[in-house]
Enzyme design. Structure first.
Site, PDB file in Angstrom:
ATOM      1  N   LYS A 199       0.858  -1.193   0.000  1.00 28.19           N
ATOM      2  CA  LYS A 199       0.000   0.000   0.000  1.00 28.19           C
ATOM      3  C   LYS A 199       0.890   1.238   0.000  1.00 28.19           C
ATOM      4  O   LYS A 199       1.880   1.294   0.745  1.00 28.19           O
ATOM      5  CB  LYS A 199      -0.896  -0.031   1.232  1.00 28.19           C
ATOM      6  CG  LYS A 199      -1.938   1.058   1.312  1.00 28.19           C
ATOM      7  CD  LYS A 199      -2.821   0.866   2.551  1.00 28.19           C
ATOM      8  CE  LYS A 199      -3.940   1.873   2.652  1.00 28.19           C
ATOM      9  NZ  LYS A 199      -4.797   1.638   3.838  1.00 28.19           N
TER      10      LYS A 199
ATOM     11  N   SER B 194      -9.648   1.562   2.796  1.00 25.08           N
ATOM     12  CA  SER B 194      -8.801   2.315   1.910  1.00 25.08           C
ATOM     13  C   SER B 194      -7.732   1.485   1.198  1.00 25.08           C
ATOM     14  O   SER B 194      -7.140   1.977   0.224  1.00 25.08           O
ATOM     15  CB  SER B 194      -8.114   3.447   2.677  1.00 25.08           C
ATOM     16  OG  SER B 194      -7.275   2.919   3.683  1.00 25.08           O
TER      17      SER B 194
ATOM     18  N   SER C   7      -9.770  -0.692   7.037  1.00 24.78           N
ATOM     19  CA  SER C   7      -9.194  -0.568   5.699  1.00 24.78           C
ATOM     20  C   SER C   7      -8.446  -1.779   5.160  1.00 24.78           C
ATOM     21  O   SER C   7      -8.068  -1.776   3.994  1.00 24.78           O
ATOM     22  CB  SER C   7      -8.260   0.635   5.644  1.00 24.78           C
ATOM     23  OG  SER C   7      -9.016   1.790   5.444  1.00 24.78           O
TER      24      SER C   7
HETATM   25  N1  GLN Z   1     -13.087   3.844   6.203  1.00 18.04           N
HETATM   26  C1  GLN Z   1     -12.486   4.328   7.405  1.00 18.04           C
HETATM   27  C2  GLN Z   1     -12.117   5.785   7.248  1.00 18.04           C
HETATM   28  O1  GLN Z   1     -12.435   6.328   6.265  1.00 18.04           O
HETATM   29  C3  GLN Z   1     -11.293   3.497   7.764  1.00 18.04           C
HETATM   30  C4  GLN Z   1     -10.077   3.854   7.046  1.00 18.04           C
HETATM   31  C5  GLN Z   1      -8.897   3.040   7.444  1.00 18.04           C
HETATM   32  O2  GLN Z   1      -9.011   2.016   8.115  1.00 18.04           O
HETATM   33  N2  GLN Z   1      -7.736   3.521   7.082  1.00 18.04           N
HETATM   34  O3  GLN Z   1     -11.548   6.395   8.087  1.00 18.04           O
END
Ligand code: GLN
Length: 479
Positions: A72, A147, A171
């Site tokens: 990532k 994400s 994410s």
């Molecule tokens: N979807 C969540 C957010 O937007 C989690 C994101 C993540 O785990 N990095 O913050």
């Protein structure tokens, strides 16, 4: 991944041939999927060649030697652009490797490239990347989740043998569920965050996205463990995760939280998860209904704490030290403003404003302070549950992958995280594994949540389930 290492050992395939095959596949298909932001072709071929030499001299470094993986793009890679899918870091080249990157390299893994994400990992669909959307390999009109959507899509489309992502509020697990791969969020502190670009430091955790549970265990084993560079890394020895896979679920007490099976949950998801629970029972586990009464507060608490920490962490992007600097400023303050105005996307700005507001004088106690208290209650809910059960099973997400552009309202997007944020707030390990398909043919994720540092039990149950079912036989059809 593990099959590949076995093939190397037998001499059926060489790491160079595998790296070349993956690079060719990326070239052929990634224009449609959009999983990668950067492909590190030369480096991959050089690392594969070195691995090849080790196999030839019968001295491979272990099960990851020569295995092509993706990272990532918020994991710092020395000499390789690390953008966080943000314009503000578009040309940022870190001078050091994240600890996990160092550890994978030491294990012989071959980095294919850096994968797309929602800008600074803020989002659940990978639509908030400043550079490109990523598409779900099962249906290109749909999102891969987020994400870590690039990593999940890369593994699902076989554009990498395995990948790393990060999970602050879901994410790793939610994109794993949407793309039908295995995604593991370890206990907070089990994996060093050194070199992971910070989003919300009390929640962030790095973990694997993999084709199956064994691969996830191997990747986790390679990256876990204490690190002097990260004071929040847990100073406990790392279990042999691959060895912990066998043993089955006989006698395991599994809790089924009432609050995770409510009306808003897609009927296909409910059905598949219930069937998965039945499979675990047939394998010898016992189940009982439990209650996690604070489940409903998870989103509210998370969307105060995560933006608050983000607003502080992202203060460093000021155009002075590194990254973008906007031209034409009349003074320093103007330069900060212009840089941040053009460098950050809308969602990141929204989070910074939310967080700065929650932390501001006069509001701190009402929002941030209150959220911290409720966070403690969330943790206590899990402690109480784990006094009765060994493991908790639930859906990973309330729905399957949605269409690009379908969730324009930020709140609708945030609600997608309802079943994943609690494990982050409590700091406990959780995995998502494929447990079926919707009527429309989209993968569904089963979430298994464990006690702090009890990664072995989570993996063992996930493995027993995977071995007893045949969901992994289905593959996305990308030609
Ligand atoms: N979807 C969540 C957010 O937007 C989690 C994101 C993540 O785990 N990095 O913050």
């Amino acid at each position: 991944m593990h099959e590949l290492a076995d093939a190397y050992r037998r001499g059926d395939v060489t790491p160079t041939a595998a790296a070349e095959a993956y690079l060719a596949r990326i070239e052929k298909l990634d224009g449609r999927v959009g999983a990668y932001l950067t492909v590190t072709r030369e480096q991959a071929l050089a690392a594969a060649k070195a691995a090849e030499g080790r196999y030839r001299s019968k001295a491979p470094r272990g099960p990851l030697d020569g295995v092509p993986i993706a990272l990532k793009d918020l994991l710092c890679t020395r000499g390789v652009r690390t953008t966080c899918a943000s314009k503000i870091l578009e040309n940022f080249v870190p001078p050091y490797d994240a600890t996990v990157v160092e550890r994978l390299a030491a294990a012989g893994a071959v980095m294919l490239g850096k994968t797309n994400l929602d800008e600074f990992a803020m989002g659940s669909s990978t639509e908030h990347s400043a550079f490109q959307p990523t598409r779900n390999p099962w249906d290109l009109a749909r999102v891969p989740g987020g994400s870590s959507g690039g990593s999940a899509a890369a593994v699902a489309a076989d554009l990498a043998a395995g990948a790393l992502g990060s999970d602050t509020g879901g994410s790793i697990r939610q994109p794993a569920a949407f793309c039908g791969v295995v995604g593991f969020k370890p206990t907070y502190g089990r994996v060093s965050r050194y070199g992971l670009v910070a989003f919300a430091s009390s929640l962030d955790q790095i973990g694997p996205l993999a084709k199956d549970v064994r691969d996830a265990a191997l990747l986790l084993g390679a990256i876990a463990g204490p690190d002097p560079h990260d004071s929040t890394s847990v100073n406990e020895p790392v279990a042999d995760y691959a060895a912990a896979l066998d043993g089955g679920v006989g006698g395991l007490r599994i809790g089924v939280p009432r609050e995770y099976f409510t009306e808003g949950v897609d009927p296909d998801v409910q059905r598949s998860v219930r069937q998965a629970i039945a499979v675990l029972c047939e394998l010898g586990a016992t189940t009982q209904e439990i209650s996690l009464p604070t489940t409903d507060y998870g989103i509210a608490v998370y969307y105060l704490i995560a933006p608050a920490e983000a607003s502080s962490n992202l203060a460093r992007y000021d155009g002075v030290k590194y990254g973008l600097r906007a031209a034409g400023a009349k003074d320093l303050i103007d330069m900060y403003g212009r840089t941040r105005a053009v460098g950050f996307g809308a969602e990141v700005k929204r989070r910074i404003m939310l967080g700065a507001y929650a932390l501001s004088a006069g509001y701190y106690d009402a929002y941030y302070g209150r959220a911290q208290k409720v966070r403690t209650l969330v943790r206590r809910d899990f402690e109480a549950a784990f006094a009765q059960v060994d493991l908790i099973v639930a859906p990973t997400a309330p729905n399957v992958a949605f269409k690009h552009g379908e969730k324009e309202d930020p709140l609708a997007m945030y609600l997608n995280d309802v079943f994943t944020v609690p494990a982050n707030l409590a700091g406990i390990p959780a995995v998502s594994v494929r447990c079926g398909f919707s009527a429309g043919g989209l993968p569904i994720g089963l979430q298994l949540i464990g006690k702090p540092l009890d990664e072995p039990t989570v993996l063992r149950a996930a493995y027993a389930y995977e071995q007893a079912t045949r969901w992994l036989e289905r593959r996305p059809n990308l030609g």
